[in-house]
Design a protein around this motif. Structure first.
Motif, short mmCIF file in Angstrom:
data_model
loop_
_atom_site.label_atom_id
_atom_site.label_comp_id
_atom_site.label_asym_id
_atom_site.label_seq_id
_atom_site.Cartn_x
_atom_site.Cartn_y
_atom_site.Cartn_z
N ASN A 169 87.52 48.92 64.36
CA ASN A 169 86.79 49.51 63.58
C ASN A 169 86.26 50.99 65.16
O ASN A 169 85.56 52.28 65.00
CB ASN A 169 85.62 49.49 63.09
CG ASN A 169 86.68 48.30 61.50
OD1 ASN A 169 87.11 47.12 62.22
ND2 ASN A 169 87.09 48.55 61.12
N SER A 170 85.39 49.73 65.61
CA SER A 170 84.85 50.88 67.14
C SER A 170 85.99 51.18 68.39
O SER A 170 87.07 50.28 68.15
CB SER A 170 84.00 49.50 67.87
OG SER A 170 83.22 48.60 67.20
N PRO A 171 85.20 51.99 68.98
CA PRO A 171 86.20 52.80 69.88
C PRO A 171 86.92 51.58 71.34
O PRO A 171 86.28 50.43 71.14
CB PRO A 171 85.47 53.51 70.94
CG PRO A 171 84.50 53.62 70.17
CD PRO A 171 84.11 52.81 69.03
N THR A 172 88.17 51.71 70.59
CA THR A 172 89.59 50.73 71.76
C THR A 172 88.52 50.54 73.66
O THR A 172 88.39 51.55 74.83
CB THR A 172 90.37 51.26 71.91
OG1 THR A 172 91.28 51.53 70.90
CG2 THR A 172 91.59 49.80 73.21
N PRO A 173 88.16 49.51 74.26
CA PRO A 173 87.08 49.67 75.00
C PRO A 173 88.98 49.53 76.61
O PRO A 173 90.15 48.60 75.52
CB PRO A 173 86.66 48.08 75.51
CG PRO A 173 87.54 47.29 74.07
CD PRO A 173 87.90 48.20 72.82
N GLU A 174 88.34 49.60 77.98
CA GLU A 174 89.18 49.91 78.56
C GLU A 174 90.06 47.91 79.06
O GLU A 174 88.57 46.56 78.76
CB GLU A 174 89.15 49.68 80.31
CG GLU A 174 89.18 51.31 80.15
CD GLU A 174 90.65 51.54 79.79
OE1 GLU A 174 91.32 51.42 80.33
OE2 GLU A 174 90.79 52.77 79.41
N PRO A 175 90.84 47.21 78.76
CA PRO A 175 91.62 45.95 78.55
C PRO A 175 90.63 44.97 79.82
O PRO A 175 90.70 46.36 81.46
CB PRO A 175 93.19 45.72 78.40
CG PRO A 175 93.44 47.40 79.21
CD PRO A 175 92.21 47.90 78.69
N GLU A 176 90.06 43.85 79.79
CA GLU A 176 89.68 43.78 80.77
C GLU A 176 90.18 42.31 81.35
O GLU A 176 91.98 42.12 80.96
CB GLU A 176 88.26 42.61 81.06
CG GLU A 176 87.66 43.64 80.12
CD GLU A 176 86.33 43.20 79.49
OE1 GLU A 176 86.04 41.72 79.80
OE2 GLU A 176 85.06 43.64 79.21
N GLY A 177 90.56 40.78 82.34
CA GLY A 177 90.77 40.11 83.02
C GLY A 177 91.99 40.80 84.02
O GLY A 177 92.96 41.72 83.99
N ALA A 178 92.53 39.49 84.50
CA ALA A 178 93.54 39.85 85.79
C ALA A 178 95.16 40.46 85.08
O ALA A 178 95.82 41.54 86.22
CB ALA A 178 93.85 38.63 86.30
#
Length: 862
Positions: A169-178
């Motif tokens: 529902n919220s804007p898609t963030p940049e994926p995190e983690g290695a």
């Protein structure tokens, strides 16, 4: 389906006790390639009313999951073996004020279109996930207080395979983690559990934006890569922007969310779902083959319907499911009004489609034993699950259209604007909207609401006309009738106030042209219309012209005679659609013989320009001949219809929508050796019709008819599936296999649906569609007894969507006989089915009873 129900009283008690603040939901989808289960961790913070707590014994949170590993309430570990039962985790030790609950569970992927659905595309062997939560299925993915009035904010954190797209529902963030495989979404505004969403997988995406009122809203469209070549994103964006422009003007409230994504997903049970800012659609709306303009109009209405829900349903939400009708009716009414009134609209005649399709659905539903008031009495979740019907959507929208005529369009939308501002992010009841409309219109809507929303059934309007020797109208009145409700229905017949128009039509140059129009209020049993007296009687008087009210309309004898000869000659599409709908209703009511209905259609359809009306007539004629025709004349009528369809196919403009529609109509009923030979020739290329593109979906339509008549078998089906090795091809092949006219094919289809429980929802639906062939009544006769032997067990053991497909789809509808009615009555008396299952079977029984009555009328006329 044991243990998954929730009563209205339980929901009210829980809402009295607590207010939910927020959810933090962590989902690990890293094992999605293997299926099975996924890890779900939910932290929910909520406040408990101390006064309410003193008289309560605790409450519960909802969860449908194979395993609960941990439940921690306010720092105290609860024993899952003690507190988790069926679909509930008991919360016995609440404290006044702030509480915090953390639940760790393994939840299950589904293939039923409920909860978190998992699909593997045969084209790329990749998994695609999406959620479907309406009505009570967020609890299949995370622990939740599953009722619409307990709104909260939602923060999703998702771990998924690297390279996937993850949308919520919220804007898609940049994926995190290695590994770049963790998505941490920002919290949502306060919304209900059922409109939260998660869509994940290697989806294809296209992006754009809407700009207006000094704001930019990001727009996204998603589908599987195997459908990307067919995705007409520009057209979808254009409709979406049109909706944004019109709704923001009419609602005078900014779009409530940060972005708007539209996701076309596989094996979707409904047309679409209004998840906040992340609407899911069935991906059949990505057209792989040529379709008529009616399909594009239908898709446009669905797009606009879901967009309207962002305000009505998502921003302001019903308190309980008895106001589901208002959610759906408002979205339906405003979507069609947008199609009609938005500048540059491609479908300014969308009310014709509404009258021809949606209102026909409503009239049919309203004459079943299960008919109910628009504002239904929803006692529990089982009630609402079977209440997504023609009354909730189409009758409700019809009544809203009448309400707009009653209070005025400007006043209506002014009231809606007050309603949104007054109740933003909250929950409401019907009275909240009616109160705002009373303020802006100055009308008291109490009596209107009681008559229209709290009573069941449909009125009939008839003209009573007297003329003198010169043909001058000396008296004109509208008689309103309130027929008895169907046997078993609750309530009493009700006369209602109607706002209607009466049109006067004359024949000019062979065309029926409206020469006058009077708009008035009709109330009570008889309403005089002095405005229509003292003038020469026209060729046709049409009650409910412009389709302002919801009622069955009958023509006087002279008008009926003219319309019978000239139905296709109305210059406008809406009066034609109203006349077609009236004729169809008379056929269903056994007032017009099936043979006479066929004559009427054959004489008028060649002049019908509206492709949606043409395709509806195709469906209705086929149904009438197969179910309502006297059995001895059925085959002759079908042969006559097949010959007419072939004639129109050959006469249609090459490449036109009408040509495609007639090709499909012919393919559905072809029966002689020559006709079936033509289908086979079109399929293998030895026969052609100028301009007709025999593309993928039309090929399957031809093959399915050949399979149903024994002219094609497994070899041909397998070859076509190899040619179309897609999920759609798999569904079409399943239909064709189940359609074959052999005992072995029927037994295998039955076993795959009823005796095994492995088919995905869309494939099960395809098998059921192929199993029931109207040319195979004798072959299917033994399955009547089998149906009644298993349907209750199926209902209790399968999920709702899968069980409803079987309960409705495999009912012996084609066995139109007193024996079928008797077998149904015996089962209803002895099986003690749940109220929801009883309703579905009773509705199906009513169809057989209606068909028997129509067959008798057809025999008497013949």
């Amino acid at each position: 389906m044991p243990g998954t129900n929730l009563t209205r009283e339980e929901a009210q008690e829980r809402a009295r006790l607590l207010t939910v603040d927020s959810y933090e939901v962590e989902l690990d989808l890293g094992g999605a390639q293997e299926g099975g289960t996924f890890r779900s961790v939910t932290t929910v913070r909520f406040d408990v009313d101390g006064d309410a707590l003193s008289g309560a014994s605790g409450t519960f949170i909802d969860l449908v999951a194979p395993t609960v590993h941990e439940a921690v309430l306010n720092g105290e570990s609860l024993d899952p073996g003690q507190v988790f039962q069926d679909s509930r985790i008991a919360l016995p030790s609440l404290v006044a004020g702030r509480n915090e609950l953390r639940v760790t569970a393994d939840c299950a992927y589904t293939n039923t279109g409920e909860g978190l659905h998992r699909f593997v595309d045969p084209v790329d062997d990749q998994a695609y996930l999406y959620t479907q939560f309406e009505v009570p299925d967020a609890r299949r993915v995370f622990a939740s207080f599953e009722q619409p009035d307990l709104k909260a904010t939602f923060r999703f954190t998702v771990t998924a395979p690297e390279g996937w797209k993850v949308i919520s529902n919220s804007p898609t963030p940049e994926p995190e983690g290695a590994a770049k495989n963790v998505w941490r979404f920002a919290p949502t505004p306060r919304i209900s559990t059922y409109i939260t969403a998660l869509i994940a997988g290697p989806y294809h995406e296209v992006h754009s934006s809407w700009e207006g009122q000094g704001r930019t809203v990001p727009l996204g469209i998603y589908c599987r890569p195997s459908l990307a070549e067919f995705l007409d994103a520009d057209a979808i964006f254009a409709i979406t922007r049109q909706g944004f422009d019109w709704f923001q003007e009419k609602f005078d409230y900014p779009y409530p969310f940060e972005k708007y994504d539209q996701l076309f997903v596989p094996e979707f049970n409904a047309g679409a779902m209004e998840n906040a800012g992340a609407v899911t659609f069935r991906d059949q709306y990505v057209f792989r083959s040529k379709v008529t303009d009616a399909a594009y109009e239908s898709r446009s209405e669905t797009i606009l319907h879901e967009l309207a829900h962002m305000w009505f349903g998502d921003l302001v939400t019903m308190e309980w499911w008895n106001d589901l009708w208002l959610n759906e009716s408002f979205a339906t009414y405003t979507s069609i009004a947008c199609q009609v009134h938005a500048p540059g609209s491609r479908w300014p005649h969308a009310w014709t489609t509404f009258a021809n399709q949606l209102k026909t659905w409503a009239y049919r539903q309203d004459q079943l034993p299960s008919t109910h008031p628009i504002m239904a009495d929803i006692r529990d979740l089982d009630d609402v699950l079977v209440n997504f019907d023609g009354i909730t959507y189409a009758k409700g929208a019809s009544v809203l259209k009448q309400l707009v005529a009653y209070v005025g369009m400007d006043e209506f939308f002014s009231g809606v604007q007050r309603y949104f501002k007054r109740h933003e992010w909250g929950n409401t009841r019907l009275g909240d909207l009616l109160g705002a409309l009373e303020e802006t219109s100055g009308r008291d809507l109490t009596a209107w609401s009681k008559a229209w929303l709290e009573t069941a059934g449909i009125n009939v309007l008839r003209p009573e006309i007297e003329t003198d020797a010169s043909g001058t109208v000396t008296s004109f009145a509208v008689r309103q009738e309130a027929p008895a409700l169907p046997a078993g229905a609750k309530g009493e017949p009700t006369l209602r106030p109607h706002r209607i128009a009466i049109g006067a039509y004359e024949l000019e140059g062979g065309k029926l042209v409206r020469t006058d129009r009077v708009e008035l209020d009709v109330d009570g049993e008889l309403t005089d219309v002095p405005a229509l007296t003292g003038r020469k009687r026209p060729a046709v008087f049409l009650l409910n012209d412009d389709d302002l009210t919801y009622a069955k309309v009958r023509l006087d004898a002279e008008s009926l005679a003219t319309v019978t000869r000239h139905l296709g000659d109305f210059t406008e599409s809406l009066p034609r659609a109203l006349s077609w709908a009236s004729a169809w209703d008379m056929t269903r009511d056994a007032e017009l013989a099936t043979g006479d209905y066929l004559d009427l259609v054959l004489s008028g359809i060649v002049k019908e320009s509206d492709i949606g009306v043409v395709q509806s007539l195709h469906r209705q004629v086929k149904l009438a001949l197969e179910l309502y025709a006297e059995p001895g004349s059925r085959e002759a009528g079908l042969l006559r219809w097949a010959e007419a369809a072939l004639e129109q196919l050959r006469a249609a403009e090459p490449g036109s929508d009408h040509q495609l529609a007639w090709a499909r109509a012919f393919a559905a009923v072809a029966r002689t050796d020559a006709q079936l030979g033509l289908l086979a020739g079109l399929l293998d290329g030895t026969e052609t019709v100028e301009g007709l593109a025999v593309d993928t979906d039309l090929r399957w339509a031809l093959l399915q008819r050949l399979a149903a008549t024994g002219r094609a078998g497994e070899k041909e089906i397998a070859a076509e599936l190899e040619r179309d090795a897609t999920s759609a091809g798999e569904r079409h092949a399943a239909t064709a296999r189940a359609a074959r006219p052999t005992a072995e094919a029927k037994a295998e289809a039955w076993a795959s649906v009823v005796e095994r429980d492995t088919l995905p929802n869309a494939v099960q639906e395809a098998v059921i569609g192929g199993f029931l062939q109207t040319d195979q009544r004798e072959l299917l006769a033994p399955y009547t007894e089998k149906y009644f032997a298993v349907v209750k067990d199926v209902w209790e053991q399968r999920s709702h969507e899968m069980a409803q497909q079987i309960a409705v789809g495999l009912y012996p509808t084609l066995q139109v006989s007193q024996d079928t009615l008797d077998a149904t009555d015996a089962w209803l008396a002895g099986a003690s089915p749940s109220p929801a299952l009883r309703r579905l079977v009773t509705e199906s029984r009513a169809g057989v009873e209606r068909a028997l009555k129509a067959q008798r009328a057809d025999a008497a006329a013949g």
